[in-house]
Write a protein that holds these residues in place. Structure first.
Motif, PDB file in Angstrom:
ATOM      1  N   LEU A 206       1.501  -3.083 -11.933  1.00 15.05           N
ATOM      2  CA  LEU A 206       2.197  -4.237 -12.498  1.00 15.05           C
ATOM      3  C   LEU A 206       3.280  -4.645 -11.504  1.00 15.05           C
ATOM      4  O   LEU A 206       4.130  -3.830 -11.134  1.00 15.05           O
ATOM      5  CB  LEU A 206       2.821  -3.867 -13.840  1.00 15.05           C
ATOM      6  N   TYR A 207       3.240  -5.912 -11.047  1.00 15.96           N
ATOM      7  CA  TYR A 207       4.222  -6.404 -10.103  1.00 15.96           C
ATOM      8  C   TYR A 207       5.397  -6.973 -10.885  1.00 15.96           C
ATOM      9  O   TYR A 207       5.295  -8.061 -11.457  1.00 15.96           O
ATOM     10  CB  TYR A 207       3.620  -7.495  -9.222  1.00 15.96           C
ATOM     11  N   PRO A 208       6.523  -6.264 -10.957  1.00 12.09           N
ATOM     12  CA  PRO A 208       7.652  -6.750 -11.772  1.00 12.09           C
ATOM     13  C   PRO A 208       8.151  -8.120 -11.348  1.00 12.09           C
ATOM     14  O   PRO A 208       8.515  -8.939 -12.172  1.00 12.09           O
ATOM     15  CB  PRO A 208       8.716  -5.669 -11.565  1.00 12.09           C
ATOM     16  N   SER A 209       8.164  -8.406 -10.060  1.00  9.22           N
ATOM     17  CA  SER A 209       8.714  -9.681  -9.605  1.00  9.22           C
ATOM     18  C   SER A 209       7.692 -10.800  -9.656  1.00  9.22           C
ATOM     19  O   SER A 209       8.047 -11.971  -9.803  1.00  9.22           O
ATOM     20  CB  SER A 209       9.244  -9.537  -8.170  1.00  9.22           C
ATOM     21  N   THR A 210       6.387 -10.471  -9.548  1.00  6.07           N
ATOM     22  CA  THR A 210       5.376 -11.514  -9.503  1.00  6.07           C
ATOM     23  C   THR A 210       4.682 -11.738 -10.839  1.00  6.07           C
ATOM     24  O   THR A 210       3.930 -12.697 -10.980  1.00  6.07           O
ATOM     25  CB  THR A 210       4.301 -11.161  -8.459  1.00  6.07           C
ATOM     26  N   LYS A 211       4.921 -10.856 -11.796  1.00 10.89           N
ATOM     27  CA  LYS A 211       4.278 -10.996 -13.115  1.00 10.89           C
ATOM     28  C   LYS A 211       2.762 -11.028 -12.984  1.00 10.89           C
ATOM     29  O   LYS A 211       2.065 -11.802 -13.640  1.00 10.89           O
ATOM     30  CB  LYS A 211       4.780 -12.246 -13.841  1.00 10.89           C
ATOM     31  N   ILE A 212       2.240 -10.193 -12.124  1.00  9.97           N
ATOM     32  CA  ILE A 212       0.803 -10.140 -11.855  1.00  9.97           C
ATOM     33  C   ILE A 212       0.335  -8.697 -11.971  1.00  9.97           C
ATOM     34  O   ILE A 212       1.055  -7.755 -11.607  1.00  9.97           O
ATOM     35  CB  ILE A 212       0.497 -10.695 -10.448  1.00  9.97           C
ATOM     36  N   ILE A 213      -0.863  -8.505 -12.488  1.00 11.86           N
ATOM     37  CA  ILE A 213      -1.478  -7.186 -12.620  1.00 11.86           C
ATOM     38  C   ILE A 213      -2.608  -7.091 -11.598  1.00 11.86           C
ATOM     39  O   ILE A 213      -3.400  -8.019 -11.437  1.00 11.86           O
ATOM     40  CB  ILE A 213      -2.035  -6.974 -14.040  1.00 11.86           C
ATOM     41  N   MET A 214      -2.664  -5.953 -10.902  1.00  5.67           N
ATOM     42  CA  MET A 214      -3.763  -5.693  -9.979  1.00  5.67           C
ATOM     43  C   MET A 214      -4.487  -4.433 -10.435  1.00  5.67           C
ATOM     44  O   MET A 214      -3.858  -3.406 -10.710  1.00  5.67           O
ATOM     45  CB  MET A 214      -3.245  -5.517  -8.550  1.00  5.67           C
ATOM     46  N   THR A 215      -5.804  -4.512 -10.560  1.00  5.57           N
ATOM     47  CA  THR A 215      -6.598  -3.365 -11.003  1.00  5.57           C
ATOM     48  C   THR A 215      -7.576  -2.942  -9.915  1.00  5.57           C
ATOM     49  O   THR A 215      -8.056  -3.764  -9.135  1.00  5.57           O
ATOM     50  CB  THR A 215      -7.384  -3.711 -12.283  1.00  5.57           C
ATOM     51  N   TRP A 216      -7.869  -1.608  -9.897  1.00  3.01           N
ATOM     52  CA  TRP A 216      -8.831  -1.036  -8.964  1.00  3.01           C
ATOM     53  C   TRP A 216      -9.948  -0.362  -9.757  1.00  3.01           C
ATOM     54  O   TRP A 216      -9.685   0.321 -10.765  1.00  3.01           O
ATOM     55  CB  TRP A 216      -8.190   0.033  -8.079  1.00  3.01           C
ATOM     56  N   ASN A 217     -11.171  -0.543  -9.303  1.00  2.00           N
ATOM     57  CA  ASN A 217     -12.305   0.236  -9.807  1.00  2.00           C
ATOM     58  C   ASN A 217     -12.819   1.046  -8.641  1.00  2.00           C
ATOM     59  O   ASN A 217     -13.421   0.512  -7.708  1.00  2.00           O
ATOM     60  CB  ASN A 217     -13.389  -0.702 -10.357  1.00  2.00           C
ATOM     61  N   LEU A 218     -12.532   2.348  -8.671  1.00  3.60           N
ATOM     62  CA  LEU A 218     -12.823   3.199  -7.516  1.00  3.60           C
ATOM     63  C   LEU A 218     -14.319   3.396  -7.316  1.00  3.60           C
ATOM     64  O   LEU A 218     -14.785   3.515  -6.180  1.00  3.60           O
ATOM     65  CB  LEU A 218     -12.122   4.542  -7.675  1.00  3.60           C
ATOM     66  N   ASP A 219     -15.099   3.461  -8.404  1.00  8.87           N
ATOM     67  CA  ASP A 219     -16.546   3.657  -8.259  1.00  8.87           C
ATOM     68  C   ASP A 219     -17.197   2.458  -7.576  1.00  8.87           C
ATOM     69  O   ASP A 219     -18.068   2.605  -6.716  1.00  8.87           O
ATOM     70  CB  ASP A 219     -17.188   3.881  -9.635  1.00  8.87           C
ATOM     71  N   GLU A 220     -16.779   1.261  -7.956  1.00  9.20           N
ATOM     72  CA  GLU A 220     -17.352   0.050  -7.377  1.00  9.20           C
ATOM     73  C   GLU A 220     -16.569  -0.446  -6.171  1.00  9.20           C
ATOM     74  O   GLU A 220     -16.991  -1.396  -5.507  1.00  9.20           O
ATOM     75  CB  GLU A 220     -17.393  -1.050  -8.440  1.00  9.20           C
ATOM     76  N   ASN A 221     -15.434   0.196  -5.896  1.00  9.82           N
ATOM     77  CA  ASN A 221     -14.550  -0.178  -4.785  1.00  9.82           C
ATOM     78  C   ASN A 221     -14.200  -1.662  -4.853  1.00  9.82           C
ATOM     79  O   ASN A 221     -14.337  -2.419  -3.898  1.00  9.82           O
ATOM     80  CB  ASN A 221     -15.207   0.152  -3.436  1.00  9.82           C
ATOM     81  N   THR A 222     -13.688  -2.081  -6.002  1.00  9.65           N
ATOM     82  CA  THR A 222     -13.316  -3.476  -6.205  1.00  9.65           C
ATOM     83  C   THR A 222     -11.863  -3.586  -6.625  1.00  9.65           C
ATOM     84  O   THR A 222     -11.300  -2.671  -7.225  1.00  9.65           O
ATOM     85  CB  THR A 222     -14.199  -4.137  -7.286  1.00  9.65           C
ATOM     86  N   VAL A 223     -11.266  -4.748  -6.322  1.00 11.06           N
ATOM     87  CA  VAL A 223      -9.887  -5.057  -6.686  1.00 11.06           C
ATOM     88  C   VAL A 223      -9.882  -6.416  -7.374  1.00 11.06           C
ATOM     89  O   VAL A 223     -10.553  -7.351  -6.929  1.00 11.06           O
ATOM     90  CB  VAL A 223      -8.969  -5.091  -5.449  1.00 11.06           C
TER      91      VAL A 223
END
Length: 880
Positions: A206-223
């Motif tokens: 969770l980016y406190p300053s940007t109000k954006i969430i970034m997720t990772w899926n390690l099995d599929e290697n996706t962001v």
């Protein structure tokens, strides 16, 4: 203490920075400091020393005083709440947490039993996350309420937490692979998950300053990127591409633009847009070192490993290329208002720029810098280096103004009263001139709706004449300046030439219309133009340097008549000179107006004559001499005449003291004469291939003393110029096609020394200009750098430009230096703000040392080697 020699450098660079830049104002930290933290609002710096004492420093550069946070020095770390930093958490060596406000008042604490090793605060300071244990820490969440910390979600275990804005919280449990999102509404905490229920991910940030969430899926290697409402930000780059280990990315705070490049490979940064706009490519000539967004997201900075930094707008259009450091840049920092940019380089400097890419100044920490911070009013910058030292620097850029001409600027012109400036451009065959009002802090364009090709100021600065052309129809307009506005004066005409008398009270206008060529003379009274001598028909008017005489030329068939008038008399001329069958003359007056030389050429015939104007009949002088060109010395006491006979050119110099000119010296095959401002030095040279070298004379009474010019013998000069005080000589040499150019600066000792000495001032420069008070010298060179020097050959300061520099000019009062370049912008450097420069020539070395030691005393206090005592007992040092 050691004896100080006059020739000793004594850390010249450090003294110059301390005396003339005066931008490092304070230091804190160092070997005794274990922790340094900056508050998010950039108003406070917190330090923890080796004794465990916390001090709060006011980040406003006004004093050196710090406020201890507690009388019990036992702390090991300190944390600010995000946002305004109003809440401060301290961690003591016995693992106890205390919460404080900025005034040093304790708000709450946790007991020793909690064994805290790390603390996180929410932006409003109402939520606190604490972690116990080192390797496998256990997290607890607390609510600050009425002086106590109340435990929240006691049943959940987590190892990490991110506290975002608006009560958003992310907790992690690494062992169970459990990631939860929470929403705190001020009273209770509820589990909250905005992401789709079928979305699988193994990690989340969770980016406190940007109000954006970034997720990772390690099995599929996706962001993937999401906003806080759970809407995916869909860039045209695939989630799998985003997951590549080699890909480095950054996102703008509003989530609109994603910037990516490949580590150790890519020479390009790609901008991806969440609205589906086609991606843009930002290109460099070397591998990318980093990409940064400004706080307002309007500027994107990219750096490559070849030292180049570029600024771009949101559409991927280049704003500016910053002149490079000497080594690669590894960090770019923006001020909070995005108007100032700091570039941090391996060359151990930090450079400050405005948002247009113009350099403001260079900071010299002389050690690699880890962090750069701007304070809240953007007047101070703090650098934190690898030795844990914070240096505070003044960055007020009010000593420079920027005039945006919208085209490459060739030259500038100041009005005599220093209130106006005109900028000129001849870009792409489309000449333009603009007029600016310099009164006040911001220069204002006058008038913005007018389009000029040229601007000229009257000698007193009270009137302006502008010209503009549309096709073959030139238009000239006269103006006065009232209340910072231009007021038009009549008449408005089609003039090709305009000239002011030395006092500005008379104006000559000329029109070369084929059918009716005319020259008119106007007087200026009460801001109105009145025709003067309306019944006279003439072709040209020349004024004497003192303005007491004017010569009016009329041409009728083969006869030329010159009438001499006193400008304050309008009844009749005081003298007539009639020339028959002579080329139409040009005129030069001696400085006192007592002599007049006329010269001209027609086909193969060239003539010049010298007249004594003291007698009513105007006596002709040097009747035995045949010459083609005349030069008077500025003091009116010498005259140089040039004559040609076949391929031989002769220059003769006469003294004008007495009734008849007295011959002093002649020389052959030189074609140029230059007098110094006081007439005491004479340079004779040639810009023709048949003659190299120079003859240089010093006048002593009626005698011309030749100076030793052996160092000049093999050089061919195109131009020679003297400084206003006649002590410095600039020699200019260029190729026939102007493909290269070289300037050198020489000094002529005021004593009886017989040889000019080459000065070590920027020995290869393209241009030089002297201040009229002789205290400053400005040069520019091929590296696009302007350097400022004093008369002791000491460099005071420099400015780097991204484009070629075209011209320099001091204002008449020497308070500003105008710098023109191909960057479309004129830089006005306010020299008055650096008052120490004006005092330097009168200061002795001891006084400079005392002043320098006063400037760097804070630095010396923290030194542990022998330098710590460098300034002790400075008054006891002997200066020879």
């Amino acid at each position: 203490m050691p004896v100080v020699q006059q020739t000793d450098t004594i850390n010249n660079q450090s003294l110059r920075e301390a005396l003339y830049d005066a931008i490092e104002s304070q230091r804190l930290g160092g070997e005794e400091t274990s922790v340094i933290k900056f508050s998010p609002d950039k108003k406070t710096i917190a330090t923890v020393d080796q004794d465990g004492q916390v001090k709060l420093w006011n980040f406003n550069n006004k004093d050196n005083k710090a406020k201890p946070l507690s009388d019990e020095p036992e702390f090991t770390d300190i944390f600010f709440s995000p946002g305004n930093g109003e809440i401060i958490a301290t961690l003591s060596n016995d693992k106890v947490v205390h919460l404080w406000n900025k005034d040093g008042e304790e708000l709450a604490s946790l007991s020793q039993e909690d064994n805290v090793s790390h603390v996180e605060l929410s932006p409003d300071g109402k939520l606190v996350a604490t972690f116990s244990g080192e390797d496998d820490s256990i997290g607890k969440l607390w609510k600050l309420e009425e002086g106590t910390l109340k435990r929240l979600i006691s049943t959940d275990k987590f190892n990490y937490a991110s506290l975002g804005p608006d009560g958003k919280i992310v907790t992690y449990n690494w062992e169970e692979g459990n990631i939860k999102l929470w929403q705190f509404n001020g009273n209770e905490l509820k589990e909250w998950n905005p992401l789709p229920s079928n979305e699988k991910f193994d990690d989340l940030s969770l980016y406190p300053s940007t109000k954006i969430i970034m997720t990772w899926n390690l099995d599929e290697n996706t962001v993937k990127y999401w906003n806080l409402e759970g809407k995916e930000l869909k860039f045209s780059i695939s989630a799998k591409e985003l997951g590549q280990d080699s890909l480095i990315s950054d996102i703008s705070s509003e989530g609109r633009i994603l910037a990516t490049f490949e580590k150790d490979e890519d020479k390009k940064v790609k901008l991806w847009y969440s609205d589906g706009t086609q991606p843009k490519t930002l290109s460099h000539d070397a591998e990318i070192a980093g990409v940064w967004f400004s706080p307002n997201n309007q500027i994107i900075a990219t750096a490559s490993k070849d030292t180049i930094v570029k600024l771009w707008n949101q559409e991927g259009e280049e704003i500016s290329t910053l002149p490079s450091h000497s080594k690669p840049v590894y960090n770019v920092t923006f001020s909070q208002d995005s108007k100032i940019i700091a570039t941090t380089s391996y060359d151990k400097t930090v450079k400050l720029w405005n948002d247009k890419g113009n350099k403001l100044r260079t900071l010299y920490p002389n050690i690699p810098v880890d962090e750069v911070h701007f304070n809240s009013d953007n007047k101070t910058v703090a650098t934190l280096d690898e030795n844990n030292i914070v240096k505070l620097w003044n960055i007020d850029n009010s000593d420079r103004q920027f005039l945006d001409h919208k085209a490459p600027v060739d030259s500038v012109s100041f009005s005599a009263n220093n209130k106006l400036i005109a900028t000129f451009s001849s870009s792409r065959g489309n000449p333009s001139a603009k007029l600016w009002n310099l009164e006040g802090k911001q220069s204002k364009l006058l008038p913005p709706e007018e389009k000029f090709d040229n601007v000229e100021f009257s000698p007193d600065g009270k009137l302006i004449v502008t010209s503009s052309s549309s096709g073959n129809n030139p238009m000239t307009q006269f103006w006065s300046v009232e209340d910072k506005k231009l007021q038009p004066l009549l008449p408005e005409g089609k003039f090709d030439y305009v000239e002011f008398s030395p006092d500005g009270k008379l104006i000559v206008t000329s029109s070369s219309s084929r059918n009716n060529p005319t020259t008119q003379l106007w007087s200026v009274e009460d801001k109105k133009l009145q025709p003067l001598l309306p019944n006279e028909k003439f072709n040209n008017v020349e004024f004497s340097p003192d303005g007491k005489l004017m010569a009016i030329f009329s041409n009728n068939d083969d006869k030329t008549t010159i009438k001499l008038w006193k400008p304050d008399k309008d009844k009749s001329p005081i003298c007539f000179i009639t020339l028959a069958n002579e080329p139409f003359p040009e005129v030069k007056f001696s400085s006192n107006g007592k002599l007049m030389a006329i010269s001209g050429s027609s086909e193969d015939k060239q003539t010049a004559k010298l007249w004594n104007l003291e007698d009513k009949e105007s006596k002709l002088l040097l009747t035995e001499e045949k010459f083609e060109q005349v030069e008077f010395s500025p003091d009116g006491k010498l005259i140089a005449i040039l004559s040609k006979n076949n391929d031989k050119t002769t220059i003769k110099i006469f003294s004008l003291e007495g009734e008849q000119p007295k011959f002093l010296h002649d020389t052959e095959n030189f074609e140029q004469v230059e007098f110094s401002a006081d007439g005491k030095l004479i340079a004779i040279f040639s810009d023709h291939e048949k003659k190299t070298g120079i003859e240089l004379f010093k006048r002593k009474g009626m005698e011309l003393i030749p100076l030793n010019t052996n160092d000049f013998d093999n050089e061919q000069f195109n131009e020679v110029e003297f400084s206003p005080d006649s002590e410095l000589i600039v020699t200019s040499t260029s190729s026939w096609d102007d493909s290269w150019e070289e300037h050198k600066l020489w000094v002529v000792d005021s004593s009886d020394a017989q040889k000019p000495q080459l000065q070590p001032i920027n020995e290869q420069f393209y241009g030089v200009v002297f201040s009229s008070d002789n205290k400053l010298i400005a040069t520019f060179d091929g590296s696009n750098t302007v350097q400022l020097w004093n008369r002791n050959n000491e460099q005071l300061a420099s400015i780097d430009f991204k484009d070629s520099i075209n011209n320099l000019d001091f204002s008449p009062d020497n308070k500003k230096l105008a710098i023109t370049s191909d960057s479309n912008t004129v830089v006005l450097w306010d020299l008055e703000r650096r008052t120490e420069w004006k005092e330097l020539p009168n200061k002795g070395l001891k006084e400079l040392l005392e002043e320098g030691c006063e400037k760097v005393k804070n630095y010396l206090k923290r030194k542990k080697n022998n330098d710590k005592d460098l300034c002790d007992d400075i008054e006891k040092k002997k200066v020879r």
